[in-house]
Design a protein around this motif. Structure first.
Motif, PDB file in Angstrom:
ATOM      1  N   VAL A 104      -3.005 -18.047  -5.237  1.00  0.00           N
ATOM      2  CA  VAL A 104      -1.733 -17.538  -5.702  1.00  0.00           C
ATOM      3  C   VAL A 104      -0.602 -17.605  -4.325  1.00  0.00           C
ATOM      4  O   VAL A 104      -1.252 -17.302  -3.293  1.00  0.00           O
ATOM      5  N   SER A 105       0.558 -17.248  -4.463  1.00  0.00           N
ATOM      6  CA  SER A 105       1.309 -17.039  -3.481  1.00  0.00           C
ATOM      7  C   SER A 105       1.420 -15.742  -2.826  1.00  0.00           C
ATOM      8  O   SER A 105       1.004 -14.784  -3.621  1.00  0.00           O
ATOM      9  N   GLN A 106       2.035 -15.355  -1.716  1.00  0.00           N
ATOM     10  CA  GLN A 106       2.031 -14.127  -1.167  1.00  0.00           C
ATOM     11  C   GLN A 106       3.102 -13.267  -2.105  1.00  0.00           C
ATOM     12  O   GLN A 106       2.804 -11.932  -2.072  1.00  0.00           O
ATOM     13  N   LEU A 107       4.093 -13.839  -2.507  1.00  0.00           N
ATOM     14  CA  LEU A 107       5.256 -13.133  -3.586  1.00  0.00           C
ATOM     15  C   LEU A 107       4.452 -12.552  -4.459  1.00  0.00           C
ATOM     16  O   LEU A 107       4.492 -11.179  -4.864  1.00  0.00           O
ATOM     17  N   LEU A 108       3.448 -13.275  -5.207  1.00  0.00           N
ATOM     18  CA  LEU A 108       2.650 -12.862  -6.610  1.00  0.00           C
ATOM     19  C   LEU A 108       1.728 -11.627  -5.837  1.00  0.00           C
ATOM     20  O   LEU A 108       1.603 -10.835  -6.708  1.00  0.00           O
ATOM     21  N   ILE A 109       1.130 -12.106  -4.939  1.00  0.00           N
ATOM     22  CA  ILE A 109       0.134 -10.673  -4.510  1.00  0.00           C
ATOM     23  C   ILE A 109       0.938  -9.436  -4.314  1.00  0.00           C
ATOM     24  O   ILE A 109       0.627  -8.282  -4.523  1.00  0.00           O
ATOM     25  N   ASP A 110       1.959  -9.550  -3.424  1.00  0.00           N
ATOM     26  CA  ASP A 110       2.578  -8.463  -3.078  1.00  0.00           C
ATOM     27  C   ASP A 110       3.446  -7.668  -4.307  1.00  0.00           C
ATOM     28  O   ASP A 110       3.382  -6.255  -4.533  1.00  0.00           O
ATOM     29  N   ARG A 111       3.777  -8.519  -5.418  1.00  0.00           N
ATOM     30  CA  ARG A 111       4.390  -7.717  -6.649  1.00  0.00           C
ATOM     31  C   ARG A 111       3.281  -7.091  -7.352  1.00  0.00           C
ATOM     32  O   ARG A 111       3.426  -5.864  -7.789  1.00  0.00           O
ATOM     33  N   THR A 112       2.110  -7.852  -7.418  1.00  0.00           N
ATOM     34  CA  THR A 112       0.910  -7.266  -8.156  1.00  0.00           C
ATOM     35  C   THR A 112       0.274  -6.006  -7.538  1.00  0.00           C
ATOM     36  O   THR A 112       0.087  -4.941  -8.227  1.00  0.00           O
ATOM     37  N   LEU A 113       0.361  -6.096  -6.036  1.00  0.00           N
ATOM     38  CA  LEU A 113      -0.045  -4.801  -5.497  1.00  0.00           C
ATOM     39  C   LEU A 113       0.775  -3.530  -5.499  1.00  0.00           C
ATOM     40  O   LEU A 113       0.466  -2.516  -5.610  1.00  0.00           O
ATOM     41  N   GLY A 114       2.197  -3.906  -5.524  1.00  0.00           N
ATOM     42  CA  GLY A 114       3.058  -3.053  -5.761  1.00  0.00           C
ATOM     43  C   GLY A 114       2.908  -2.285  -7.168  1.00  0.00           C
ATOM     44  O   GLY A 114       2.903  -1.136  -7.315  1.00  0.00           O
ATOM     45  N   ARG A 115       2.719  -3.054  -8.212  1.00  0.00           N
ATOM     46  CA  ARG A 115       2.497  -2.587  -9.683  1.00  0.00           C
ATOM     47  C   ARG A 115       1.059  -1.529  -9.644  1.00  0.00           C
ATOM     48  O   ARG A 115       1.364  -0.359 -10.124  1.00  0.00           O
ATOM     49  N   LEU A 116       0.035  -2.325  -8.923  1.00  0.00           N
ATOM     50  CA  LEU A 116      -1.086  -1.470  -9.127  1.00  0.00           C
ATOM     51  C   LEU A 116      -1.014  -0.001  -8.369  1.00  0.00           C
ATOM     52  O   LEU A 116      -1.400   1.005  -8.660  1.00  0.00           O
ATOM     53  N   ARG A 117      -0.043  -0.091  -7.201  1.00  0.00           N
ATOM     54  CA  ARG A 117       0.071   1.183  -6.460  1.00  0.00           C
ATOM     55  C   ARG A 117       0.843   2.059  -7.201  1.00  0.00           C
ATOM     56  O   ARG A 117       0.504   3.146  -7.230  1.00  0.00           O
ATOM     57  N   GLU A 118       1.794   1.575  -7.976  1.00  0.00           N
ATOM     58  CA  GLU A 118       2.645   2.360  -8.838  1.00  0.00           C
ATOM     59  C   GLU A 118       1.932   3.145  -9.767  1.00  0.00           C
ATOM     60  O   GLU A 118       2.241   4.331 -10.393  1.00  0.00           O
ATOM     61  N   GLU A 119       0.674   2.534 -10.344  1.00  0.00           N
ATOM     62  CA  GLU A 119      -0.136   3.031 -11.333  1.00  0.00           C
ATOM     63  C   GLU A 119      -1.209   4.060 -10.880  1.00  0.00           C
ATOM     64  O   GLU A 119      -1.849   4.542 -11.541  1.00  0.00           O
ATOM     65  N   GLY A 120      -1.073   4.167  -9.410  1.00  0.00           N
ATOM     66  CA  GLY A 120      -1.982   5.054  -8.834  1.00  0.00           C
ATOM     67  C   GLY A 120      -3.454   4.678  -8.488  1.00  0.00           C
ATOM     68  O   GLY A 120      -4.375   5.345  -8.290  1.00  0.00           O
ATOM     69  N   LEU A 121      -3.504   3.007  -8.518  1.00  0.00           N
ATOM     70  CA  LEU A 121      -4.761   2.569  -8.459  1.00  0.00           C
ATOM     71  C   LEU A 121      -4.889   2.219  -6.895  1.00  0.00           C
ATOM     72  O   LEU A 121      -6.076   1.947  -6.602  1.00  0.00           O
ATOM     73  N   LEU A 122      -4.092   2.032  -6.066  1.00  0.00           N
ATOM     74  CA  LEU A 122      -4.013   1.883  -4.759  1.00  0.00           C
ATOM     75  C   LEU A 122      -3.079   2.853  -4.198  1.00  0.00           C
ATOM     76  O   LEU A 122      -2.163   3.268  -4.709  1.00  0.00           O
ATOM     77  N   ARG A 123      -3.563   2.939  -2.674  1.00  0.00           N
ATOM     78  CA  ARG A 123      -2.768   3.519  -1.859  1.00  0.00           C
ATOM     79  C   ARG A 123      -2.770   2.914  -0.607  1.00  0.00           C
ATOM     80  O   ARG A 123      -3.642   2.251  -0.223  1.00  0.00           O
ATOM     81  N   LYS A 124      -1.417   2.850  -0.060  1.00  0.00           N
ATOM     82  CA  LYS A 124      -1.220   2.227   1.426  1.00  0.00           C
ATOM     83  C   LYS A 124      -1.619   3.334   2.536  1.00  0.00           C
ATOM     84  O   LYS A 124      -1.018   4.172   2.631  1.00  0.00           O
ATOM     85  N   ARG A 125      -2.596   2.723   3.331  1.00  0.00           N
ATOM     86  CA  ARG A 125      -2.812   3.694   4.526  1.00  0.00           C
ATOM     87  C   ARG A 125      -2.085   3.091   5.838  1.00  0.00           C
ATOM     88  O   ARG A 125      -1.251   2.083   5.778  1.00  0.00           O
TER      89      ARG A 125
END
Length: 355
Positions: free
Chosen positions: A38-59
């Motif tokens: 998939v494109s970078q745009l879709l990856i970025d949006r999905t990671l952002g959504r998962l991060r908002e749900e508390g499944l991901l954290r940016k270091r």
């Protein structure tokens, strides 16, 4: 269509991430793009959504890390110095993997090599602290450990006389095993290379080696590269051995170093001087690095079973969390990892070195 594709990507990534152990480092953005096509745009949006749900954290390194809620509430600090160490890195990565299986999160914290661990500010969510001190503890260090509000376990050092909690390898035993193994394989003329600073751990290894050689009637040539704290051991060991071999013919058939990385450096120096390992001189290390099996030749060495050692540390930590008042002092046994850098020799071979 784009919305459907985005939802499919979200569900797939969420499923993949929740299957990962806590504190797992995700692939790079480009790698994720290739993995999911998939494109970078879709990856970025999905990671952002998962991060908002508390499944991901940016270091700080920009990569995402999965942390389940339970693991986040069971954080254990691992305090070490920032001096580069292959042993420390192997231990840290193994400890993180073993902790993840218990739903625990290891939080690495580093301090300056020349500063005390007390310079690190404790975080509020910690359940326990592991400390691997690079130098002897001061009176202030001991006072802080004994008066800590949360359990503290020292690793890689023994402090039985101070009544501190610790889990450590038996470094004296490591030296003993190295000498005994060489002698059992026919080597009666040995060399011990002091390839590290004269700290407690290295002095214990050397003492175990020398005592065993004495008891079994073997001769030991002591070589000291005069490595000081903070110095790169390889940069001292290689020229030291090259200079030694330039002026003297080895009067030993086997060489033991006080760490595995120095053993690799010693093998290189011996080769540069025309001596092959193990045909001319056998070499044994005393640290048990997993990476030493990929040396050339693969290094015979003494060390702990790393996974078992880390599990012992985690067992002790969990016990201290349940009962902070108890005392834990455990010694992890060492073993020989037999590979290709030591060979058995006959008495005739040894006698050839006397001529």
């Amino acid at each position: 269509m784009a919305s459907e594709k985005s939802e499919q990507l979200y569900l797939q990534m969420k499923q993949d991430i929740t299957r990962m152990p806590p504190d797992t480092r995700l692939q790079s953005i480009r790698a994720l793009m290739r993995s999911y096509c998939v494109s970078q745009l879709l990856i970025d949006r999905t990671l952002g959504r998962l991060r908002e749900e508390g499944l991901l954290r940016k270091r700080s390194d920009g990569l995402y890390t999965y942390l389940c809620e339970e693991a986040d509430s069971q954080a254990i600090a691992l305090i070490t110095s920032n001096w580069p160490s292959t042993v420390r890195m192997e231990q840290q990565e193994c400890l993180k993997r073993r902790a993840a299986r218990r739903n625990l999160r290891i939080l690495p914290l580093t301090h300056s090599f020349r500063a005390s661990f007390r310079s690190i500010r404790q975080q509020e969510n910690l359940k326990a602290i592991l400390i691997s001190p690079p130098s002897p503890l001061t009176a202030e260090d001991i006072d802080q450990i004994q008066n800590s509000r949360i359990p503290i376990l020292i690793i890689n050092h023994q402090y039985g006389e101070l009544n501190l909690n610790f889990v450590s390898a038996s470094y004296f035993e490591g030296g003993m095993l190295a000498a005994e193994y060489l002698i059992r394989n026919g080597h009666r003329k040995l060399a011990l290379l002091f390839s590290q600073p004269h700290n407690w751990c290295m002095n214990q290894r050397a003492a175990g080696f020398l005592k065993t050689a004495e008891l079994l009637g073997a001769k030991v040539r002591l070589l000291d590269a005069a490595v000081q704290n903070g110095e790169n051991a390889d940069e001292k060991v290689y020229p030291f051995l090259i200079n030694f071999l330039k002026h003297e013919k080895p009067d030993f058939t086997a060489l033991s170093t006080l760490c595995d990385c120095s053993a690799k450096t010693a093998i290189c120096a011996l080769a540069a001087a025309g001596y092959q390992t193990p045909d001319d001189i056998s070499v044994i290390g005393t640290e048990g690095l997993n990476a030493s099996q990929y040396f050339l030749p693969p290094l015979t060495c003494v060390g702990v079973d790393l996974a078992h050692y880390m599990d012992t540390i985690l067992d002790a930590v969990e016990e201290l969390i349940r009962n902070p008042e108890q005392q834990i002092q455990l010694i992890e046994p060492q073993k020989i990892f037999v590979r290709s850098s030591v060979k058995t020799i006959s008495p005739q071979k040894e006698n050839a070195y006397e001529k």
